[in-house]
Design an enzyme around this catalytic site. Sequence first.
Site, PDB file in Angstrom:
ATOM      1  N   TYR A   1     -49.017 -13.957 -11.108  1.00  0.00           N
ATOM      2  CA  TYR A   1     -50.176 -14.814 -11.323  1.00  0.00           C
ATOM      3  C   TYR A   1     -51.309 -14.134 -12.081  1.00  0.00           C
ATOM      4  O   TYR A   1     -51.931 -14.542 -13.061  1.00  0.00           O
ATOM      5  CB  TYR A   1     -50.665 -15.124  -9.993  1.00  0.00           C
ATOM      6  CG  TYR A   1     -52.080 -15.943  -9.985  1.00  0.00           C
ATOM      7  CD1 TYR A   1     -52.225 -17.116 -10.409  1.00  0.00           C
ATOM      8  CD2 TYR A   1     -52.991 -15.141  -9.209  1.00  0.00           C
ATOM      9  CE1 TYR A   1     -53.598 -17.709 -10.293  1.00  0.00           C
ATOM     10  CE2 TYR A   1     -54.415 -15.823  -9.287  1.00  0.00           C
ATOM     11  CZ  TYR A   1     -54.462 -17.033  -9.612  1.00  0.00           C
ATOM     12  OH  TYR A   1     -55.665 -17.960  -9.646  1.00  0.00           O
TER      13      TYR A   1
HETATM   14  P1  NAP Z   1     -56.321 -26.595  -6.721  1.00  0.00           P
HETATM   15  O1  NAP Z   1     -57.437 -26.876  -5.772  1.00  0.00           O
HETATM   16  O2  NAP Z   1     -54.888 -26.275  -6.306  1.00  0.00           O
HETATM   17  O3  NAP Z   1     -56.411 -27.283  -7.972  1.00  0.00           O
HETATM   18  C1  NAP Z   1     -55.868 -27.210  -9.146  1.00  0.00           C
HETATM   19  C2  NAP Z   1     -55.814 -28.225  -9.953  1.00  0.00           C
HETATM   20  O4  NAP Z   1     -55.087 -28.172 -11.215  1.00  0.00           O
HETATM   21  C3  NAP Z   1     -55.856 -29.779  -9.637  1.00  0.00           C
HETATM   22  O5  NAP Z   1     -56.806 -30.449 -10.112  1.00  0.00           O
HETATM   23  C4  NAP Z   1     -54.405 -29.940 -10.111  1.00  0.00           C
HETATM   24  O6  NAP Z   1     -54.043 -31.454 -10.627  1.00  0.00           O
HETATM   25  C5  NAP Z   1     -54.548 -29.476 -11.651  1.00  0.00           C
HETATM   26  N1  NAP Z   1     -53.228 -28.979 -12.167  1.00  0.00           N
HETATM   27  C6  NAP Z   1     -52.164 -28.215 -11.539  1.00  0.00           C
HETATM   28  N2  NAP Z   1     -51.145 -28.231 -12.317  1.00  0.00           N
HETATM   29  C7  NAP Z   1     -51.603 -28.877 -13.680  1.00  0.00           C
HETATM   30  C8  NAP Z   1     -50.845 -29.014 -14.962  1.00  0.00           C
HETATM   31  N3  NAP Z   1     -49.704 -28.788 -15.082  1.00  0.00           N
HETATM   32  N4  NAP Z   1     -51.686 -29.723 -16.069  1.00  0.00           N
HETATM   33  C9  NAP Z   1     -53.028 -29.946 -15.593  1.00  0.00           C
HETATM   34  N5  NAP Z   1     -53.728 -29.776 -14.364  1.00  0.00           N
HETATM   35  C10 NAP Z   1     -52.991 -29.446 -13.436  1.00  0.00           C
HETATM   36  O7  NAP Z   1     -56.896 -25.140  -7.220  1.00  0.00           O
HETATM   37  P2  NAP Z   1     -58.358 -24.272  -7.555  1.00  0.00           P
HETATM   38  O8  NAP Z   1     -58.246 -23.222  -6.445  1.00  0.00           O
HETATM   39  O9  NAP Z   1     -59.390 -25.211  -7.469  1.00  0.00           O
HETATM   40  O10 NAP Z   1     -57.889 -23.349  -8.544  1.00  0.00           O
HETATM   41  C11 NAP Z   1     -58.777 -23.828  -9.892  1.00  0.00           C
HETATM   42  C12 NAP Z   1     -58.698 -22.563 -10.819  1.00  0.00           C
HETATM   43  O11 NAP Z   1     -59.193 -21.334 -10.299  1.00  0.00           O
HETATM   44  C13 NAP Z   1     -57.289 -22.364 -11.152  1.00  0.00           C
HETATM   45  O12 NAP Z   1     -56.963 -21.701 -12.459  1.00  0.00           O
HETATM   46  C14 NAP Z   1     -57.136 -20.629 -10.447  1.00  0.00           C
HETATM   47  O13 NAP Z   1     -55.959 -19.876 -10.769  1.00  0.00           O
HETATM   48  C15 NAP Z   1     -58.415 -20.321 -10.500  1.00  0.00           C
HETATM   49  N6  NAP Z   1     -58.880 -19.409  -9.247  1.00  0.00           N
HETATM   50  C16 NAP Z   1     -58.846 -20.021  -7.767  1.00  0.00           C
HETATM   51  C17 NAP Z   1     -59.166 -19.261  -6.753  1.00  0.00           C
HETATM   52  C18 NAP Z   1     -59.121 -19.739  -5.554  1.00  0.00           C
HETATM   53  O14 NAP Z   1     -59.172 -18.714  -4.434  1.00  0.00           O
HETATM   54  N7  NAP Z   1     -59.141 -20.682  -5.039  1.00  0.00           N
HETATM   55  C19 NAP Z   1     -59.693 -17.806  -7.009  1.00  0.00           C
HETATM   56  C20 NAP Z   1     -59.414 -17.154  -8.340  1.00  0.00           C
HETATM   57  C21 NAP Z   1     -59.030 -18.258  -9.442  1.00  0.00           C
HETATM   58  P3  NAP Z   1     -53.469 -32.571  -9.549  1.00  0.00           P
HETATM   59  O15 NAP Z   1     -54.650 -32.830  -8.479  1.00  0.00           O
HETATM   60  O16 NAP Z   1     -53.043 -33.756 -10.258  1.00  0.00           O
HETATM   61  O17 NAP Z   1     -52.323 -31.727  -8.919  1.00  0.00           O
END
Ligand code: NAP
Length: 252
Positions: free
Chosen positions: A160
């Site tokens: 990741y």
């Molecule tokens: P999340 O709640 O799991 O949401 C993920 C989003 O990405 C959803 O809207 C999902 O759409 C979409 N998605 C997944 N696969 C996709 C694809 N193939 N094409 C287009 N869209 C897709 O995740 P999150 O925590 O908000 O994460 C958002 C970003 O922040 C990510 O890049 C993650 O790596 C980064 N991040 C998160 C954290 C954390 O602790 N949460 C920390 C650091 C970085 P659907 O709803 O349609 O599935």
Amino acid sequence: MLENSSINPVSNQVAIVTGASRGIGAAIARRLAREGFAVAVTYASNNAAAGQVVSDIHAANGQAVAIKADVRNAADVTALFDETEATLGKTTLLVNNAGIMTLAPIADMDDASFDTMLSINLKGVFYMLREAARRLETGAKIVNISTSITRLASPTYGPYAATKAGVEILTAILAKELRGRGITVNAVAPGPTVTDLFFRGKSPDLIDKIAKLAPLERLGEPDDIANVVAMIAGRDGDWINGQTIFVNGGAA
Ligand code: NAP
């Protein structure tokens, strides 16, 4: 009057936010709409959640449309830019937020999980950046969402973190390649933030432990990240370019 008056207003601006149906992306979409952006709320499969984000934005007198686009698919990416332009106008801000996370020690990581993370987190961002580099005009901005794990380097996060390290270097290089075009490219690297992605597979004890990593002793909220994206997107962020900004309450 929109709720929460803006500190750095923009007008006639159109944002694409990938993965805006849930979590950090949904918070970014809502915040950008409050800042005056018309927002393409993009999602992979969860059309009900994306529709709810759009309804919330409309209820607050903002402008938004939901667009389904799998970032793994170059044709979807091209269609996403076309549909955004047809419904909202030319894209002036791209937020590459869509991402997934599977955790395992390198010794135990299976091929399929590795390939899926690579294709969404890195190749998907590459497709979006390539399309943006061809289409965006002077004054546009790009913000890529990385992760603070690229610095923390915690065990089990290897593949990741590798995809996100790739996003950070694409950010730095594209900022230079767009010299003379008046377009900025930056990354925001959140720490642990309360979303589905973070909670999946973690015990309450582990969540408590991770929450204590930051000297501020709490987990990040999606709005903590959206605040920084909005700052970069607004006039206050005009001089920030080619950077990765770590947003994690000091968990480093
Ligand atoms: P999340 O709640 O799991 O949401 C993920 C989003 O990405 C959803 O809207 C999902 O759409 C979409 N998605 C997944 N696969 C996709 C694809 N193939 N094409 C287009 N869209 C897709 O995740 P999150 O925590 O908000 O994460 C958002 C970003 O922040 C990510 O890049 C993650 O790596 C980064 N991040 C998160 C954290 C954390 O602790 N949460 C920390 C650091 C970085 P659907 O709803 O349609 O599935």
